[in-house]
Design an enzyme around this catalytic site. Structure first.
Site, PDB file in Angstrom:
ATOM      1  N   HIS A  13       0.886  -1.356  -0.015  1.00 24.61           N
ATOM      2  CA  HIS A  13       0.144  -0.239   0.051  1.00 24.61           C
ATOM      3  C   HIS A  13       1.112   1.065  -0.060  1.00 24.61           C
ATOM      4  O   HIS A  13       1.946   1.523   0.808  1.00 24.61           O
ATOM      5  CB  HIS A  13      -0.925  -0.068   0.841  1.00 24.61           C
ATOM      6  N   HIS A  15       1.092   5.545  -1.915  1.00 28.64           N
ATOM      7  CA  HIS A  15       1.007   6.189  -2.311  1.00 28.64           C
ATOM      8  C   HIS A  15       2.408   7.370  -3.479  1.00 28.64           C
ATOM      9  O   HIS A  15       3.331   7.813  -2.061  1.00 28.64           O
ATOM     10  CB  HIS A  15       0.519   7.900  -1.574  1.00 28.64           C
ATOM     11  N   ASN A  41      -5.035   7.298  -6.135  1.00 28.14           N
ATOM     12  CA  ASN A  41      -5.959   8.437  -5.767  1.00 28.14           C
ATOM     13  C   ASN A  41      -4.843  10.420  -6.019  1.00 28.14           C
ATOM     14  O   ASN A  41      -4.174  10.486  -5.304  1.00 28.14           O
ATOM     15  CB  ASN A  41      -5.806   8.708  -3.656  1.00 28.14           C
ATOM     16  N   LYS A  99      -9.346  -0.322  -5.607  1.00 31.10           N
ATOM     17  CA  LYS A  99      -9.365   0.026  -4.192  1.00 31.10           C
ATOM     18  C   LYS A  99     -10.896   0.909  -4.068  1.00 31.10           C
ATOM     19  O   LYS A  99     -11.653   1.509  -4.941  1.00 31.10           O
ATOM     20  CB  LYS A  99      -8.210   1.808  -3.671  1.00 31.10           C
ATOM     21  N   HIS A 136     -11.037   1.056   2.036  1.00 33.22           N
ATOM     22  CA  HIS A 136     -10.282   2.312   2.971  1.00 33.22           C
ATOM     23  C   HIS A 136     -10.880   2.214   3.951  1.00 33.22           C
ATOM     24  O   HIS A 136     -12.191   2.645   3.931  1.00 33.22           O
ATOM     25  CB  HIS A 136     -10.220   3.321   2.374  1.00 33.22           C
ATOM     26  N   HIS A 174      -4.482  -0.683   5.655  1.00 38.04           N
ATOM     27  CA  HIS A 174      -3.801  -0.417   7.002  1.00 38.04           C
ATOM     28  C   HIS A 174      -4.748   0.203   8.246  1.00 38.04           C
ATOM     29  O   HIS A 174      -5.459   1.022   8.914  1.00 38.04           O
ATOM     30  CB  HIS A 174      -3.609   1.150   6.513  1.00 38.04           C
ATOM     31  N   LEU A 219      -4.826   9.264   7.885  1.00 36.35           N
ATOM     32  CA  LEU A 219      -5.791   8.576   8.410  1.00 36.35           C
ATOM     33  C   LEU A 219      -5.842   6.920   7.614  1.00 36.35           C
ATOM     34  O   LEU A 219      -5.242   6.526   6.913  1.00 36.35           O
ATOM     35  CB  LEU A 219      -6.926   9.046   7.788  1.00 36.35           C
ATOM     36  N   ASP A 247       1.337   2.625   3.602  1.00 40.77           N
ATOM     37  CA  ASP A 247       1.053   3.942   3.452  1.00 40.77           C
ATOM     38  C   ASP A 247       1.466   5.047   3.346  1.00 40.77           C
ATOM     39  O   ASP A 247       0.895   6.058   3.984  1.00 40.77           O
ATOM     40  CB  ASP A 247      -0.373   4.072   4.161  1.00 40.77           C
ATOM     41  N   HIS A 251       3.125  14.624   1.973  1.00 44.80           N
ATOM     42  CA  HIS A 251       2.683  15.803   1.822  1.00 44.80           C
ATOM     43  C   HIS A 251       3.557  16.811   1.689  1.00 44.80           C
ATOM     44  O   HIS A 251       3.822  17.326   2.776  1.00 44.80           O
ATOM     45  CB  HIS A 251       1.382  16.161   2.643  1.00 44.80           C
TER      46      HIS A 251
END
Ligand code: NCD
Ligand code: ZN
Length: 346
Positions: A13, A15, A41, A99, A136, A174, A219, A247, A251
């Protein structure tokens, strides 16, 4: 024990974002992992096969030369996902699941699913093709307490999905609670779960330690210590339904350190070493390789990696900040000490 050699692990998992952020982070993962399940996403999200294949090309182009990292792509389910999208994706060797973000659950989930009953035919097609559902698992109704969202999702949604589609292969992603650990254990073999390094290392106190700590906000949000302990116990147990999924969710500093900061923790910089820290603290490396390198591949029906990855016991300090376009990126545990280090061959 001072050194470890395991089958090269995978991150189930992850990003990676998109250009130019992708270029800043992908090498961190590729250094440690053979493959990773890439979250869809983006904004706009990766909704169809063509989007996924084009995104895959951008990831491949961003990899350091000579690196044989393999991104495993996923589709983002919306209220409008069609059965044909699932059929095409399941026929692609590059796409490994779809997802489900409940709309409003987290970063870039606005395109997510507003009502599970809209996905009946899509779930049926996924079940029929053995195409993985990545979940999720958080309830989004505003009256649900943020710390109860996973538990409520199990009761209100997951139980129903599994009842209506008993053969559907599901990764409950997660997981953060004892409830989820117990639920996965009690379920049949079609349900697996990923566990992040941060949920294994911190409880919710970390978010409020001496002030508000936005770099510990993600989250699902970290829970009480008893839940962290249940996650550690599940990871260390070696049970084949539990496997690594970082996960890692970068950012920028201003997006995190804000009056309304984004959810997401960047752990990819030292993910393997963070997981090693968990097993070290638990005093039991017996099933480290299963959790990192075997269970996820088996669950996804993919071969285990061929190569080996080594770690040695060595105290080192994580950087305070990492390069990221314009601003910088704060890694999980920035400036803190870790006790295992990956051995990178020249
Ligand atoms: C993720 C992100 O930033 O994309 N954030 C997070 O806190 N984990 C989204 C997600 O996986 O929920
Ligand atoms: Zn995520």
């Amino acid at each position: 024990m001072n050194s470890l050699s395991i089958i090269t692990p995978d991150d189930w998992h992850l990003h990676l974002r998109d250009t130019p952020y992708l270029e800043a982070v992908v090498a961190d993962t590729a250094r440690q992992f053979g493959r990773a399940i890439i979250m869809p996403n983006l904004n706009p999200p990766v909704r169809g096969c063509e989007d996924a294949l084009a995104y895959r090309e951008r990831i491949m182009a961003a990899l350091p030369p000579g690196c044989d990292f393999e991104p495993l792509m996923t589709l983002y389910l919306t209220d409008n996902t069609r059965v044909e999208d699932i059929e095409a994706a399941s026929a692609s060797p590059f796409i490994h699941g779809a997802k489900l973000y409940p709309a409003g659950a987290t970063t870039n989930s606005d395109f997510g699913v507003t009502d599970l009953s809209k996905l009946g035919r899509v779930f049926e097609a996924m079940q029929q093709h053995g195409f993985m559902l990545q979940l999720h698992g958080e309830a989004t109704a505003p009256e649900v307490d943020v710390f109860d969202r996973e538990k409520v999702f199990i009761e209100q949604s997951l139980e129903r999905i599994r009842r209506d589609f008993p053969e559907l292969r599901i990764v409950f992603e997660h997981i953060t609670t004892r409830d989820a650990v117990d639920y996965v254990r009690a379920a049949d073999t079609n349900l697996g779960a990923t566990i992040t390094p941060h949920h294994l290392l911190i409880n919710r106190n970390a978010i409020f330690q001496g002030g508000i700590r936005p770099h510990y906000y993600c989250l699902p949000i970290a829970k009480r210590e008893q839940h962290r302990l249940a996650l550690v116990e599940a990871a260390v147990s070696g049970e084949n339904r539990f496997f690594a999924g970082t996960d890692s969710a970068p950012h920028s500093v201003p997006a995190k350190e804000s009056a309304c900061g984004c959810a997401g923790i960047y752990s990819a910089h030292s993910a393997l070493e963070l997981y090693a820290e968990v097993f070290d603290l638990a005093g039991d490396f017996t099933h480290f390789e299963s959790f990192m390198s075997r269970n996820g591949a088996d669950f996804y029906g993919l071969p285990q990696n061929q190569g080996k990855t080594r770690l040695r016991r060595e105290a080192w300090t994580l950087p305070a900040s990492l390069p990221y376009p314009d601003v910088g990126l704060i890694p999980f545990r920035a400036g803190e000490k870790l006790h295992w280090k990956q051995v990178v061959d020249d």
